[in-house]
Design a protein around this motif. Structure first.
Motif, PDB file in Angstrom:
ATOM      1  N   MET A   1       0.918  -1.309  -0.053  1.00  0.00           N
ATOM      2  CA  MET A   1       0.076  -0.151  -0.153  1.00  0.00           C
ATOM      3  C   MET A   1       0.907   1.073  -0.166  1.00  0.00           C
ATOM      4  SD  MET A   1      -2.710   1.258   2.949  1.00  0.00           S
ATOM      5  CE  MET A   1      -3.839  -0.171   2.803  1.00  0.00           C
ATOM      6  N   ARG A   2       0.654   2.132  -0.750  1.00  0.00           N
ATOM      7  CA  ARG A   2       1.357   3.337  -0.957  1.00  0.00           C
ATOM      8  C   ARG A   2       0.942   4.432   0.079  1.00  0.00           C
ATOM      9  NH1 ARG A   2      -0.566   3.249  -6.221  1.00  0.00           N
ATOM     10  NH2 ARG A   2      -2.061   4.992  -5.765  1.00  0.00           N
ATOM     11  N   ARG A   3       1.887   5.045   0.728  1.00  0.00           N
ATOM     12  CA  ARG A   3       1.836   5.997   1.850  1.00  0.00           C
ATOM     13  C   ARG A   3       0.414   6.755   1.720  1.00  0.00           C
ATOM     14  NH1 ARG A   3       6.414  10.173   3.310  1.00  0.00           N
ATOM     15  NH2 ARG A   3       5.669  10.868   1.484  1.00  0.00           N
ATOM     16  N   GLU A   4      -0.009   7.177   0.482  1.00  0.00           N
ATOM     17  CA  GLU A   4      -0.908   8.332   0.341  1.00  0.00           C
ATOM     18  C   GLU A   4      -2.297   7.320   0.648  1.00  0.00           C
ATOM     19  OE1 GLU A   4       0.348   7.564  -3.732  1.00  0.00           O
ATOM     20  OE2 GLU A   4       1.259   7.746  -1.847  1.00  0.00           O
ATOM     21  N   GLU A   5      -2.287   6.022   0.370  1.00  0.00           N
ATOM     22  CA  GLU A   5      -3.412   5.393   0.441  1.00  0.00           C
ATOM     23  C   GLU A   5      -3.756   4.991   1.760  1.00  0.00           C
ATOM     24  OE1 GLU A   5      -2.283   2.160  -2.050  1.00  0.00           O
ATOM     25  OE2 GLU A   5      -3.362   2.682  -3.838  1.00  0.00           O
ATOM     26  N   TYR A   6      -2.583   4.980   2.601  1.00  0.00           N
ATOM     27  CA  TYR A   6      -2.944   4.609   3.914  1.00  0.00           C
ATOM     28  C   TYR A   6      -3.472   6.012   4.731  1.00  0.00           C
ATOM     29  CZ  TYR A   6      -1.810   3.958   9.007  1.00  0.00           C
ATOM     30  OH  TYR A   6      -1.746   3.948  10.300  1.00  0.00           O
ATOM     31  N   GLY A   7      -2.910   7.271   4.110  1.00  0.00           N
ATOM     32  CA  GLY A   7      -3.778   8.537   4.707  1.00  0.00           C
ATOM     33  C   GLY A   7      -5.039   8.556   4.273  1.00  0.00           C
ATOM     34  N   ASP A   8      -5.481   8.017   3.245  1.00  0.00           N
ATOM     35  CA  ASP A   8      -6.911   8.075   2.604  1.00  0.00           C
ATOM     36  C   ASP A   8      -7.686   7.205   3.585  1.00  0.00           C
ATOM     37  OD1 ASP A   8      -5.776   9.703   0.591  1.00  0.00           O
ATOM     38  OD2 ASP A   8      -6.474   8.191  -0.788  1.00  0.00           O
ATOM     39  N   LEU A   9      -7.116   6.197   3.979  1.00  0.00           N
ATOM     40  CA  LEU A   9      -7.935   5.318   4.945  1.00  0.00           C
ATOM     41  C   LEU A   9      -8.266   5.891   6.324  1.00  0.00           C
ATOM     42  CD1 LEU A   9      -6.670   1.712   3.945  1.00  0.00           C
ATOM     43  CD2 LEU A   9      -8.669   2.769   3.183  1.00  0.00           C
ATOM     44  N   VAL A  10      -7.118   6.616   6.898  1.00  0.00           N
ATOM     45  CA  VAL A  10      -7.298   7.193   8.271  1.00  0.00           C
ATOM     46  C   VAL A  10      -8.050   8.398   8.046  1.00  0.00           C
ATOM     47  CG1 VAL A  10      -5.888   8.621   9.582  1.00  0.00           C
ATOM     48  CG2 VAL A  10      -4.924   6.582   8.644  1.00  0.00           C
ATOM     49  N   ALA A  11      -7.988   8.974   6.933  1.00  0.00           N
ATOM     50  CA  ALA A  11      -9.039  10.210   6.830  1.00  0.00           C
ATOM     51  C   ALA A  11     -10.514   9.697   6.735  1.00  0.00           C
ATOM     52  CB  ALA A  11      -8.895  11.175   5.410  1.00  0.00           C
ATOM     53  N   GLY A  29      -6.152  17.698  12.180  1.00  0.00           N
ATOM     54  CA  GLY A  29      -5.546  18.731  11.835  1.00  0.00           C
ATOM     55  C   GLY A  29      -5.362  19.103  10.533  1.00  0.00           C
ATOM     56  N   THR A  30      -6.504  19.256   9.666  1.00  0.00           N
ATOM     57  CA  THR A  30      -6.489  19.532   8.564  1.00  0.00           C
ATOM     58  C   THR A  30      -7.572  20.388   8.155  1.00  0.00           C
ATOM     59  OG1 THR A  30      -6.165  18.670   5.914  1.00  0.00           O
ATOM     60  CG2 THR A  30      -7.606  17.397   7.638  1.00  0.00           C
ATOM     61  N   SER A  31      -7.855  20.774   6.822  1.00  0.00           N
ATOM     62  CA  SER A  31      -8.994  21.649   6.467  1.00  0.00           C
ATOM     63  C   SER A  31     -10.242  20.840   6.032  1.00  0.00           C
ATOM     64  CB  SER A  31      -8.838  22.440   5.283  1.00  0.00           C
ATOM     65  OG  SER A  31      -8.412  21.654   4.237  1.00  0.00           O
ATOM     66  N   GLN A  32     -11.479  21.110   6.248  1.00  0.00           N
ATOM     67  CA  GLN A  32     -12.538  20.314   5.698  1.00  0.00           C
ATOM     68  C   GLN A  32     -12.622  20.130   4.300  1.00  0.00           C
ATOM     69  OE1 GLN A  32     -16.243  22.015   7.139  1.00  0.00           O
ATOM     70  NE2 GLN A  32     -17.571  20.711   5.866  1.00  0.00           N
ATOM     71  N   SER A  33     -12.315  21.097   3.414  1.00  0.00           N
ATOM     72  CA  SER A  33     -12.393  20.933   2.161  1.00  0.00           C
ATOM     73  C   SER A  33     -11.168  19.798   1.630  1.00  0.00           C
ATOM     74  CB  SER A  33     -12.187  22.182   1.295  1.00  0.00           C
ATOM     75  OG  SER A  33     -10.738  22.657   1.741  1.00  0.00           O
ATOM     76  N   SER A  34     -10.188  19.853   2.297  1.00  0.00           N
ATOM     77  CA  SER A  34      -9.144  18.837   2.083  1.00  0.00           C
ATOM     78  C   SER A  34      -9.287  17.311   2.470  1.00  0.00           C
ATOM     79  CB  SER A  34      -7.558  19.162   2.714  1.00  0.00           C
ATOM     80  OG  SER A  34      -6.682  18.290   2.410  1.00  0.00           O
ATOM     81  N   THR A  38     -10.165  13.986  -0.070  1.00  0.00           N
ATOM     82  CA  THR A  38      -9.546  12.825   0.155  1.00  0.00           C
ATOM     83  C   THR A  38     -10.356  11.592   0.120  1.00  0.00           C
ATOM     84  OG1 THR A  38      -7.725  13.814   1.529  1.00  0.00           O
ATOM     85  CG2 THR A  38      -7.995  11.556   1.941  1.00  0.00           C
ATOM     86  N   VAL A  39     -11.408  11.909   0.903  1.00  0.00           N
ATOM     87  CA  VAL A  39     -12.481  10.607   0.828  1.00  0.00           C
ATOM     88  C   VAL A  39     -13.183  10.407  -0.476  1.00  0.00           C
ATOM     89  CG1 VAL A  39     -14.781   9.993   2.063  1.00  0.00           C
ATOM     90  CG2 VAL A  39     -13.019  11.150   3.508  1.00  0.00           C
TER      91      VAL A  39
END
Length: 297
Positions: A1-11, A29-34, A38-39
């Protein structure tokens, strides 16, 4: 799994658990739009809708619910293993979140916490004072404090205080006008002060026991409140009889400002306990706190 895919799952999991993009964004600790982007990217990659969005709330779809149920245990296992690695440092650190009632927070927790924080500068402790019976798993506390009989059976419970008992009291002025009750059955003849329970909103049923036989009494009176300090003031003013844990009334009864009755109907009960879910690898700071609070009287 790529790092960004892990981050998407956390989000996604954060939004699914918070049921809100706004609260999940604060949590991460991020913005609602971001976070929304991601989702949406995760949904496009999987080819299935994971969240149902309306103007009022956010809820997982069936597919989203299945994914969240898969992710939470996996992430918990990762967190546990990372905690195990941190244990190798040997120095208590990190933040411990506790929930407790006011009395236990001030009289039991705070003296221990003050000492530990002075000895371990990398350790932080947060206490949320709340009279409700809090679900520590759902509200993400590391541990809570309750009387022993209130602790759920699936929790680890560590005694941190002596036994207590309920106490029925009235002011001298009240007993100048009313006879002393000899049994709980006499309470129907008295003006009793009711406590409104913070969790379920019901009146607390006065609990008694004698010779192994329990007796619950639903009392009546002219005054009720959900604040303990206000109830005590009402009893001192002679409004009626009051039933509370004895540790809240010890000084007032010792001074004679309140008179205790029905004492032989109020047997000892388990005192305060620290309770928490089973943790295979508890962080050093948490282990240290548990041992420092453990009652050895």
């Amino acid at each position: 799994m790529r790092r960004e895919e892990y981050g998407d799952l956390v989000a996604f999991l954060s939004v699914a658990e918070e049921r809100s993009f706004t609260r999940a964004a604060v949590r991460l600790g991020t913005s609602q739009s971001s976070l929304s982007h991601t989702v949406r990217r995760l949904e496009e990659r999987l080819g299935v809708r994971l969240l149902t969005r309306t103007t009022r709330n956010v809820s997982p779809t069936e597919a989203g619910g299945q994914l969240a149920a898969t992710l939470r245990p996996a992430f918990d296992d990762i967190d546990t293993r990372l905690d195990g690695l941190r244990n190798l440092r040997g120095t208590p650190s990190g933040t411990i979140r506790l929930t407790s009632g006011k009395y236990a927070a001030q009289m039991i927790l705070l003296p221990v916490v003050e000492r530990l924080l002075g000895e371990y500068p990398d350790l932080s402790i947060e206490i949320s004072v709340d009279q409700r019976l809090v679900d520590i798993v759902e509200e993400r506390f590391d541990a809570g404090v309750r009387l022993g009989e209130q602790v759920e059976k699936d929790m680890i419970a560590v005694r941190i205080g002596p036994d207590m008992s309920m106490a029925v009291v009235g002011s001298p002025a009240y007993f100048d006008r009313h006879p002393v009750p000899q049994t709980p059955y006499n309470l129907t003849e008295h003006n009793c002060i009711n406590l409104r329970l913070p969790t379920r909103g019901e009146f607390y049923p006065w609990e008694f026991e004698r010779d192994g036989h329990p007796l619950n009494v639903r009392v009546n009176g002219q005054f009720a409140c959900n604040d303990v300090d206000t109830l005590v003031e009402a009893a001192l003013a002679g409004v009626g009889l009051l039933c509370l844990p004895d540790y809240l009334l010890t000084q007032l009864t010792a001074e004679g400002r309140l008179i205790r009755v029905l004492e032989d109907w109020c047997p000892p009960l388990p005192g305060f306990h620290l309770y928490y879910p089973s943790r295979r690898q508890a962080p050093p700071g948490f282990q240290l706190l548990v041992e420092a609070l453990r009652y050895r009287g």
